[in-house]
Design a protein around this motif. Structure first.
Motif, PDB file in Angstrom:
ATOM      1  N   LYS A 232       0.833  -1.207   0.000  1.00 56.65           N
ATOM      2  CA  LYS A 232       0.000   0.000   0.000  1.00 56.65           C
ATOM      3  C   LYS A 232       0.862   1.249   0.000  1.00 56.65           C
ATOM      4  O   LYS A 232       0.552   2.235  -0.682  1.00 56.65           O
ATOM      5  CB  LYS A 232      -0.925  -0.013   1.222  1.00 56.65           C
ATOM      6  CG  LYS A 232      -2.069  -1.018   1.136  1.00 56.65           C
ATOM      7  CD  LYS A 232      -2.934  -0.973   2.390  1.00 56.65           C
ATOM      8  CE  LYS A 232      -4.076  -1.973   2.305  1.00 56.65           C
ATOM      9  NZ  LYS A 232      -4.911  -1.973   3.542  1.00 56.65           N
ATOM     10  N   ASP A 233       1.947   1.207   0.754  1.00 54.37           N
ATOM     11  CA  ASP A 233       2.846   2.359   0.781  1.00 54.37           C
ATOM     12  C   ASP A 233       3.485   2.569  -0.587  1.00 54.37           C
ATOM     13  O   ASP A 233       3.549   3.704  -1.086  1.00 54.37           O
ATOM     14  CB  ASP A 233       3.936   2.152   1.838  1.00 54.37           C
ATOM     15  CG  ASP A 233       4.957   3.266   1.832  1.00 54.37           C
ATOM     16  OD1 ASP A 233       4.642   4.363   2.333  1.00 54.37           O
ATOM     17  OD2 ASP A 233       6.080   3.053   1.310  1.00 54.37           O
ATOM     18  N   MET A 234       3.959   1.483  -1.216  1.00 58.32           N
ATOM     19  CA  MET A 234       4.590   1.613  -2.530  1.00 58.32           C
ATOM     20  C   MET A 234       3.582   2.097  -3.573  1.00 58.32           C
ATOM     21  O   MET A 234       3.919   2.911  -4.438  1.00 58.32           O
ATOM     22  CB  MET A 234       5.204   0.276  -2.947  1.00 58.32           C
ATOM     23  CG  MET A 234       6.407  -0.114  -2.109  1.00 58.32           C
ATOM     24  SD  MET A 234       7.129  -1.724  -2.546  1.00 58.32           S
ATOM     25  CE  MET A 234       7.847  -1.367  -4.151  1.00 58.32           C
ATOM     26  N   THR A 366      12.630  -1.679   1.031  1.00 58.07           N
ATOM     27  CA  THR A 366      11.552  -1.035   0.304  1.00 58.07           C
ATOM     28  C   THR A 366      11.486   0.413   0.775  1.00 58.07           C
ATOM     29  O   THR A 366      12.101   0.780   1.777  1.00 58.07           O
ATOM     30  CB  THR A 366      10.227  -1.760   0.565  1.00 58.07           C
ATOM     31  OG1 THR A 366      10.164  -2.144   1.953  1.00 58.07           O
ATOM     32  CG2 THR A 366      10.109  -2.998  -0.292  1.00 58.07           C
ATOM     33  N   PRO A 367      10.754   1.300   0.043  1.00 62.00           N
ATOM     34  CA  PRO A 367      10.710   2.709   0.466  1.00 62.00           C
ATOM     35  C   PRO A 367      10.345   2.859   1.944  1.00 62.00           C
ATOM     36  O   PRO A 367      10.954   3.656   2.670  1.00 62.00           O
ATOM     37  CB  PRO A 367       9.642   3.300  -0.452  1.00 62.00           C
ATOM     38  CG  PRO A 367       9.735   2.474  -1.695  1.00 62.00           C
ATOM     39  CD  PRO A 367      10.031   1.075  -1.215  1.00 62.00           C
ATOM     40  N   LEU A 368       9.334   2.133   2.380  1.00 60.24           N
ATOM     41  CA  LEU A 368       9.036   2.005   3.802  1.00 60.24           C
ATOM     42  C   LEU A 368       9.671   0.692   4.249  1.00 60.24           C
ATOM     43  O   LEU A 368       9.217  -0.382   3.865  1.00 60.24           O
ATOM     44  CB  LEU A 368       7.527   1.969   4.039  1.00 60.24           C
ATOM     45  CG  LEU A 368       7.086   1.891   5.502  1.00 60.24           C
ATOM     46  CD1 LEU A 368       7.309   3.220   6.209  1.00 60.24           C
ATOM     47  CD2 LEU A 368       5.619   1.486   5.605  1.00 60.24           C
ATOM     48  N   GLU A 369      10.745   0.768   5.007  1.00 57.30           N
ATOM     49  CA  GLU A 369      11.471  -0.446   5.366  1.00 57.30           C
ATOM     50  C   GLU A 369      10.603  -1.405   6.182  1.00 57.30           C
ATOM     51  O   GLU A 369       9.770  -0.972   6.977  1.00 57.30           O
ATOM     52  CB  GLU A 369      12.719  -0.095   6.182  1.00 57.30           C
ATOM     53  CG  GLU A 369      13.849   0.508   5.385  1.00 57.30           C
ATOM     54  CD  GLU A 369      15.111   0.672   6.214  1.00 57.30           C
ATOM     55  OE1 GLU A 369      15.353  -0.161   7.126  1.00 57.30           O
ATOM     56  OE2 GLU A 369      15.843   1.639   5.973  1.00 57.30           O
ATOM     57  N   TYR A 370      10.837  -2.675   5.948  1.00 59.02           N
ATOM     58  CA  TYR A 370      10.182  -3.719   6.734  1.00 59.02           C
ATOM     59  C   TYR A 370      11.261  -4.619   7.306  1.00 59.02           C
ATOM     60  O   TYR A 370      12.161  -5.057   6.591  1.00 59.02           O
ATOM     61  CB  TYR A 370       9.211  -4.521   5.861  1.00 59.02           C
ATOM     62  CG  TYR A 370       8.703  -5.814   6.478  1.00 59.02           C
ATOM     63  CD1 TYR A 370       8.385  -5.892   7.839  1.00 59.02           C
ATOM     64  CD2 TYR A 370       8.515  -6.959   5.708  1.00 59.02           C
ATOM     65  CE1 TYR A 370       7.911  -7.076   8.405  1.00 59.02           C
ATOM     66  CE2 TYR A 370       8.042  -8.140   6.249  1.00 59.02           C
ATOM     67  CZ  TYR A 370       7.742  -8.193   7.603  1.00 59.02           C
ATOM     68  OH  TYR A 370       7.292  -9.362   8.157  1.00 59.02           O
ATOM     69  N   SER A 371      11.185  -4.887   8.608  1.00 52.68           N
ATOM     70  CA  SER A 371      12.152  -5.771   9.242  1.00 52.68           C
ATOM     71  C   SER A 371      11.443  -6.636  10.271  1.00 52.68           C
ATOM     72  O   SER A 371      10.434  -6.225  10.856  1.00 52.68           O
ATOM     73  CB  SER A 371      13.271  -4.958   9.911  1.00 52.68           C
ATOM     74  OG  SER A 371      14.295  -5.807  10.391  1.00 52.68           O
ATOM     75  N   PHE A 372      11.986  -7.822  10.487  1.00 51.93           N
ATOM     76  CA  PHE A 372      11.371  -8.720  11.462  1.00 51.93           C
ATOM     77  C   PHE A 372      12.383  -9.740  11.944  1.00 51.93           C
ATOM     78  O   PHE A 372      13.439  -9.945  11.330  1.00 51.93           O
ATOM     79  CB  PHE A 372      10.155  -9.435  10.856  1.00 51.93           C
ATOM     80  CG  PHE A 372      10.512 -10.462   9.819  1.00 51.93           C
ATOM     81  CD1 PHE A 372      10.633 -11.810  10.150  1.00 51.93           C
ATOM     82  CD2 PHE A 372      10.726 -10.092   8.499  1.00 51.93           C
ATOM     83  CE1 PHE A 372      10.959 -12.757   9.198  1.00 51.93           C
ATOM     84  CE2 PHE A 372      11.057 -11.036   7.536  1.00 51.93           C
ATOM     85  CZ  PHE A 372      11.171 -12.369   7.890  1.00 51.93           C
ATOM     86  N   PHE A 410       1.151   3.709   7.314  1.00 55.74           N
ATOM     87  CA  PHE A 410       1.645   2.353   7.151  1.00 55.74           C
ATOM     88  C   PHE A 410       2.778   2.014   8.121  1.00 55.74           C
ATOM     89  O   PHE A 410       3.403   0.964   7.986  1.00 55.74           O
ATOM     90  CB  PHE A 410       2.111   2.151   5.705  1.00 55.74           C
ATOM     91  CG  PHE A 410       1.105   2.646   4.696  1.00 55.74           C
ATOM     92  CD1 PHE A 410      -0.168   2.091   4.616  1.00 55.74           C
ATOM     93  CD2 PHE A 410       1.423   3.685   3.826  1.00 55.74           C
ATOM     94  CE1 PHE A 410      -1.111   2.555   3.700  1.00 55.74           C
ATOM     95  CE2 PHE A 410       0.495   4.152   2.905  1.00 55.74           C
ATOM     96  CZ  PHE A 410      -0.766   3.588   2.849  1.00 55.74           C
ATOM     97  N   CYS A 411       3.048   2.901   9.062  1.00 56.77           N
ATOM     98  CA  CYS A 411       4.059   2.623  10.081  1.00 56.77           C
ATOM     99  C   CYS A 411       3.399   1.806  11.195  1.00 56.77           C
ATOM    100  O   CYS A 411       2.524   2.306  11.913  1.00 56.77           O
ATOM    101  CB  CYS A 411       4.642   3.924  10.634  1.00 56.77           C
ATOM    102  SG  CYS A 411       5.575   4.868   9.410  1.00 56.77           S
ATOM    103  N   TYR A 412       3.817   0.579  11.326  1.00 59.48           N
ATOM    104  CA  TYR A 412       3.081  -0.379  12.152  1.00 59.48           C
ATOM    105  C   TYR A 412       4.067  -1.372  12.766  1.00 59.48           C
ATOM    106  O   TYR A 412       5.125  -1.659  12.192  1.00 59.48           O
ATOM    107  CB  TYR A 412       2.070  -1.103  11.259  1.00 59.48           C
ATOM    108  CG  TYR A 412       1.260  -2.201  11.898  1.00 59.48           C
ATOM    109  CD1 TYR A 412       0.171  -1.919  12.707  1.00 59.48           C
ATOM    110  CD2 TYR A 412       1.559  -3.537  11.644  1.00 59.48           C
ATOM    111  CE1 TYR A 412      -0.598  -2.941  13.265  1.00 59.48           C
ATOM    112  CE2 TYR A 412       0.800  -4.564  12.188  1.00 59.48           C
ATOM    113  CZ  TYR A 412      -0.281  -4.258  13.005  1.00 59.48           C
ATOM    114  OH  TYR A 412      -1.045  -5.260  13.544  1.00 59.48           O
TER     115      TYR A 412
END
Length: 477
Positions: A232-234, A366-372, A410-412
């Motif tokens: 959704k962010d992209m 990704t433009p909004l980074e995702y890490s886990f 989208f910051c979650y």
């Protein structure tokens, strides 16, 4: 733990260790081995005597991601009172970006003094038997070397689809990072995995037009709730998605553009087409085992990947494998480096410690980074049932974006814990700025037995995004 008897410098062999492949895992093993006094040969066609102790793809992605962030920061600077021309009005100097990254990557390679103790062969290695390797140097000269131990760490190569025009008109993800000119016009990224999404994000962040085509869902195997937020962010930034579509052919038009014909499985495989200026294949990678004459030793395989045990041993005595070429291992630079270092310690210092492949943290540029780190929500439900887990979650607003009016929808973040007396944490996930940097510390904590009680009893660092994890009291229904 298993302890290996160490007998270096066996006169029956020219080398104590022969590494076929000088990438991240192979070179890490070679460097640790020479540090421990072993005589080591490393065979690699690209790195040779300048062997790079860093993954070029990782370096390029990180630096290009940073270029995207800087462009965004320039646009945001006006909200903080800076009088700066918009980055959107000034196209990036692509050649300077690529040249600068190449120079930095080469400089890193020269910083390790242990490199000079490794015998590098700039060429290709292939098995003669379990103790002998034939080397074909890039000048076509052939050599034969023997080793008491042989390590296969060749990595993998990107795959082209078997459709008309794929080779003639498409490039792979590897080639993208060294394009001589900026990728203007419309670019199609085909894949849907991590590399595809990262390249699409980079192109978008550098103000280029990009579309992602995926045969099914993007980022399969990742936490799907987090993936939807990333998508959704992209999309909000201008990236187009063609899901459940797969290319059928590529042809060159009279005006030198590319017509991509594809089938749409959501429309009964209806045939459709679109026009692009560039196609990038990121549909997966494959080990080229025939190139190293793997049949000469015949180890157990899983398709094109080598099966190894917890000690990185193949089914052939004294032959080892690690990194992307192995079956069932995380395909990560840091994992290969750690596994290579530990293998050398077992072989040449008698250590018994093995690589822990559980709870390895990951991040996606990704433009909004995702890490886990740890389990996804889907994995936790499958393993413990929905009633056996407790999920804490919530959206947050990064303070650094408060003045910019930048969308933070989208910051979650969420924390997945097992329902028992201590509530051990099974997984932690976050989308937002510097997500990977945040997750590094939490991955240490999870591997040290972090529980919900310990997390919520921790005082967070004031005015940081990571602090929100310690205040994530809202439970998911």
């Amino acid at each position: 733990m298993k302890k290996i008897e160490v007998e270096k410098h066996d006169n029956n062999y020219e080398f104590d260790l022969v590494c076929i492949g000088g990438g991240s895992g192979g070179l890490a093993c070679a460097l640790k081995a020479v540090e421990l006094g072993a005589k080591v040969a490393c065979i690699d066609p690209q790195r040779g005597a300048a062997g790079i102790y860093t993954n070029a793809g990782i370096t390029y992605k990180k630096q290009m991601h940073q270029a995207c962030l800087l462009g965004k920061d320039i646009r945001h600077a006006a909200y903080y009172g800076w009088n700066i021309c918009s980055a959107r009005k000034r196209p990036i100097n692509w050649r300077k970006l690529i040249s600068s990254i190449q120079n930095v990557t080469e400089d890193v390679a020269k910083e390790d003094d242990r490199m000079k103790y490794i015998k590098f062969f700039n060429g290709f290695g292939s098995f003669v038997d379990a103790r002998s390797v034939k080397i074909k140097l890039i000048n076509n000269e052939e050599l034969l070397v023997t080793g008491k131990h042989i390590l296969v760490a060749t990595g993998t190569q990107p795959v082209y689809p078997k459709i008309p025009g794929s080779l003639e008109y498409g490039i792979t993800s590897d080639e993208f990072f060294s394009l001589p000119s900026p990728p203007t016009g419309k670019t199609l990224c085909v894949g849907g995995g991590v590399v595809c999404m990262e390249i699409a994000g980079i192109l978008n962040g550098l103000n280029f037009n990009v579309t992602v085509m995926a045969r099914s869902e993007v980022l399969r195997g990742f936490d799907q709730e987090m993936v939807k937020l990333v998508m959704k962010d992209m999309t909000s930034r201008g990236v187009a998605f063609l899901q459940h579509c797969f290319p059928k052919s590529i042809a060159l038009t009279r005006c030198k553009r590319l017509i991509v014909t594809y089938n749409n499985s959501q429309k009964n495989n209806a045939e459709e087409f679109r026009i692009f200026d560039r196609v990038i294949w990121a549909i997966g990678r494959r080990a080229l085992l025939d190139d190293i004459n793997i049949s000469a030793i015949n180890p157990a395989l899983n398709d094109s990947e080598i099966i190894v045990n917890e000690y990185e041993e193949t089914t052939v005595p004294n032959v080892y494998a690690l990194g992307d070429i192995t079956s069932g291992r995380p395909k990560l630079f840091s994992v290969a480096v750690a596994a290579g270092d530990l293998l050398a310690q077992r072989l040449f210092s008698g250590a018994g410690r093995t690589m822990n492949y559980e709870n390895v943290a990951r991040r996606i540029f990704t433009p909004l980074e995702y890490s886990f780190v740890g389990l996804t929500e889907e994995e936790a439900e499958e393993r413990f049932d929905r009633s056996g887990i407790q999920i804490h979650h919530g959206y947050y607003e990064p303070l650094e974006l408060a003045l910019t009016h930048h969308c933070t929808n989208f910051c979650y973040m969420k924390v997945i814990a097992k329902c028992d007396e201590h509530y051990p944490i099974l997984g932690m996930h976050i989308t937002g700025p510097n997500a990977g940097e945040i997750m590094q510390g939490f991955s240490v904590a999870i591997n040290s037995g972090l529980t919900l009680h310990k997390l919520f009893a921790t005082v967070g660092v004031c005015a940081t995004n990571a602090q929100n994890f310690t205040q994530l009291f809202n439970k998911k229904n």
